[in-house]
Scaffold this motif. Structure first.
Motif, mmCIF file in Angstrom:
data_model
loop_
_atom_site.group_PDB
_atom_site.id
_atom_site.type_symbol
_atom_site.label_atom_id
_atom_site.label_comp_id
_atom_site.label_asym_id
_atom_site.label_seq_id
_atom_site.Cartn_x
_atom_site.Cartn_y
_atom_site.Cartn_z
ATOM 1 N N ASN A 47 0.805 -1.194 -0.172
ATOM 2 C CA ASN A 47 -0.253 0.090 0.005
ATOM 3 C C ASN A 47 1.004 1.060 -0.040
ATOM 4 N N GLY A 48 0.352 2.254 0.209
ATOM 5 C CA GLY A 48 1.134 3.625 -0.131
ATOM 6 C C GLY A 48 1.745 4.013 1.328
ATOM 7 N N GLU A 49 1.451 2.971 2.336
ATOM 8 C CA GLU A 49 2.395 3.266 3.431
ATOM 9 C C GLU A 49 3.507 2.598 3.444
ATOM 10 N N ARG A 50 3.834 1.887 2.372
ATOM 11 C CA ARG A 50 5.087 0.938 2.141
ATOM 12 C C ARG A 50 4.855 -0.153 2.786
ATOM 13 N N LYS A 51 3.577 -0.878 3.091
ATOM 14 C CA LYS A 51 3.438 -2.237 4.051
ATOM 15 C C LYS A 51 3.116 -3.092 2.777
ATOM 16 N N VAL A 52 3.958 -4.239 2.792
ATOM 17 C CA VAL A 52 3.848 -5.225 1.960
ATOM 18 C C VAL A 52 2.378 -5.687 2.433
ATOM 19 N N LEU A 53 1.620 -6.177 1.489
ATOM 20 C CA LEU A 53 0.116 -6.611 1.839
ATOM 21 C C LEU A 53 0.111 -8.207 1.287
ATOM 22 N N ASP A 54 1.095 -8.242 0.178
ATOM 23 C CA ASP A 54 0.898 -9.918 -0.433
ATOM 24 C C ASP A 54 2.115 -10.205 -1.178
ATOM 25 N N VAL A 55 2.502 -11.436 -1.391
ATOM 26 C CA VAL A 55 3.615 -11.859 -1.905
ATOM 27 C C VAL A 55 2.979 -13.105 -2.914
ATOM 28 N N VAL A 56 2.902 -13.042 -4.101
ATOM 29 C CA VAL A 56 2.746 -14.121 -5.089
ATOM 30 C C VAL A 56 3.501 -14.679 -5.866
ATOM 31 N N LEU A 57 4.014 -16.119 -5.642
ATOM 32 C CA LEU A 57 4.987 -16.725 -6.354
ATOM 33 C C LEU A 57 4.553 -18.009 -7.155
ATOM 34 N N ASP A 58 4.848 -17.737 -8.486
ATOM 35 C CA ASP A 58 4.563 -18.792 -9.570
ATOM 36 C C ASP A 58 5.035 -20.177 -9.222
ATOM 37 N N GLU A 59 4.437 -21.206 -9.109
ATOM 38 C CA GLU A 59 5.353 -22.696 -8.824
ATOM 39 C C GLU A 59 6.405 -22.829 -9.383
ATOM 40 N N SER A 60 6.566 -22.321 -10.746
ATOM 41 C CA SER A 60 7.766 -22.578 -11.576
ATOM 42 C C SER A 60 9.012 -22.018 -11.224
ATOM 43 N N VAL A 61 8.889 -20.955 -10.406
ATOM 44 C CA VAL A 61 10.213 -20.081 -9.522
ATOM 45 C C VAL A 61 10.592 -20.738 -8.345
ATOM 46 N N VAL A 62 9.738 -21.756 -7.694
ATOM 47 C CA VAL A 62 10.179 -22.331 -6.495
ATOM 48 C C VAL A 62 11.051 -23.603 -6.732
ATOM 49 N N ASP A 63 12.396 -23.301 -6.849
ATOM 50 C CA ASP A 63 13.399 -24.499 -6.971
ATOM 51 C C ASP A 63 14.109 -24.517 -6.009
ATOM 52 N N PRO A 64 14.214 -25.650 -5.075
ATOM 53 C CA PRO A 64 15.101 -25.877 -3.909
ATOM 54 C C PRO A 64 16.408 -25.783 -4.319
ATOM 55 N N GLU A 65 16.740 -25.951 -5.571
ATOM 56 C CA GLU A 65 18.196 -25.670 -5.913
ATOM 57 C C GLU A 65 18.725 -24.608 -6.303
ATOM 58 N N ASP A 66 17.778 -23.741 -6.412
ATOM 59 C CA ASP A 66 18.112 -22.263 -6.734
ATOM 60 C C ASP A 66 17.331 -21.131 -5.964
ATOM 61 N N ILE A 67 17.516 -21.332 -4.509
ATOM 62 C CA ILE A 67 17.007 -20.441 -4.060
ATOM 63 C C ILE A 67 17.334 -19.055 -3.966
ATOM 64 N N GLU A 68 18.687 -18.653 -4.444
ATOM 65 C CA GLU A 68 19.020 -17.099 -4.495
ATOM 66 C C GLU A 68 18.421 -16.515 -5.765
ATOM 67 N N MET A 69 18.034 -17.432 -6.839
ATOM 68 C CA MET A 69 17.203 -16.733 -7.634
ATOM 69 C C MET A 69 15.969 -16.058 -7.298
ATOM 70 N N LEU A 70 15.147 -17.113 -6.554
ATOM 71 C CA LEU A 70 14.002 -16.701 -5.868
ATOM 72 C C LEU A 70 14.185 -15.443 -4.915
ATOM 73 N N GLN A 71 14.994 -15.347 -3.948
ATOM 74 C CA GLN A 71 15.270 -14.269 -3.419
ATOM 75 C C GLN A 71 15.615 -13.132 -4.124
ATOM 76 N N ASP A 72 16.373 -13.236 -5.286
ATOM 77 C CA ASP A 72 16.654 -11.863 -6.127
ATOM 78 C C ASP A 72 15.393 -11.563 -6.663
ATOM 79 N N LEU A 73 14.477 -12.420 -7.182
ATOM 80 C CA LEU A 73 13.342 -11.939 -7.793
ATOM 81 C C LEU A 73 12.291 -11.196 -6.839
ATOM 82 N N ILE A 74 12.321 -11.739 -5.605
ATOM 83 C CA ILE A 74 11.545 -11.153 -4.520
ATOM 84 C C ILE A 74 12.186 -9.551 -4.258
ATOM 85 N N ILE A 75 13.253 -9.755 -4.177
ATOM 86 C CA ILE A 75 13.859 -8.138 -4.083
ATOM 87 C C ILE A 75 13.520 -7.198 -5.029
ATOM 88 N N ILE A 76 13.620 -7.674 -6.288
ATOM 89 C CA ILE A 76 13.318 -6.889 -7.463
ATOM 90 C C ILE A 76 11.999 -6.401 -7.624
#
Length: 104
Positions: A47-76
């Motif tokens: 929201n405009g108060e800069r509070k995170v309301l929701d995070v949605v991840l596509d199943e295809s991006v959840v790879d236990p072998e590549d957690i760093e990519m998921l972390q980077d995508l969340i940051i981006i």
């Protein structure tokens, strides 16, 4: 006495502007912004108060072998949403502070 009339008029204008600024800020706070990354594989809503309301991840991006990519995508996606909040805040509130050199 004429100066007092000008002062009262200026005070009324300032009060009106303050009320308009508060209304604009409240509307911004209620607005939702969406940041995306990875072609939409990660979405962050805040929201405009800069509070995170929701995070949605596509199943295809959840790879236990590549957690760093998921972390980077969340940051981006989070930074994308923050930029949208900041840009909208600047354009909305900037009309009140234009030429005053005041932070909002």
């Amino acid at each position: 006495m004429r100066g007092m009339g000008n002062m009262q008029g200026m005070m009324k204008k300032m009060q009106k502007m303050q009320k308009e600024m508060m209304e604009a800020q409240n509307a911004l706070n209620e607005q939702e912004f969406e940041g995306v990354a990875g072609g939409g594989m990660v979405t962050v809503k805040m929201n405009g108060e800069r509070k995170v309301l929701d995070v949605v991840l596509d199943e295809s991006v959840v790879d236990p072998e590549d957690i760093e990519m998921l972390q980077d995508l969340i940051i981006i996606a989070t930074n994308d949403a923050l930029k949208k909040v900041e840009d909208t805040t600047a354009s909305t509130m900037g009309k009140f502070t234009q030429g005053m050199n005041l932070p909002f």
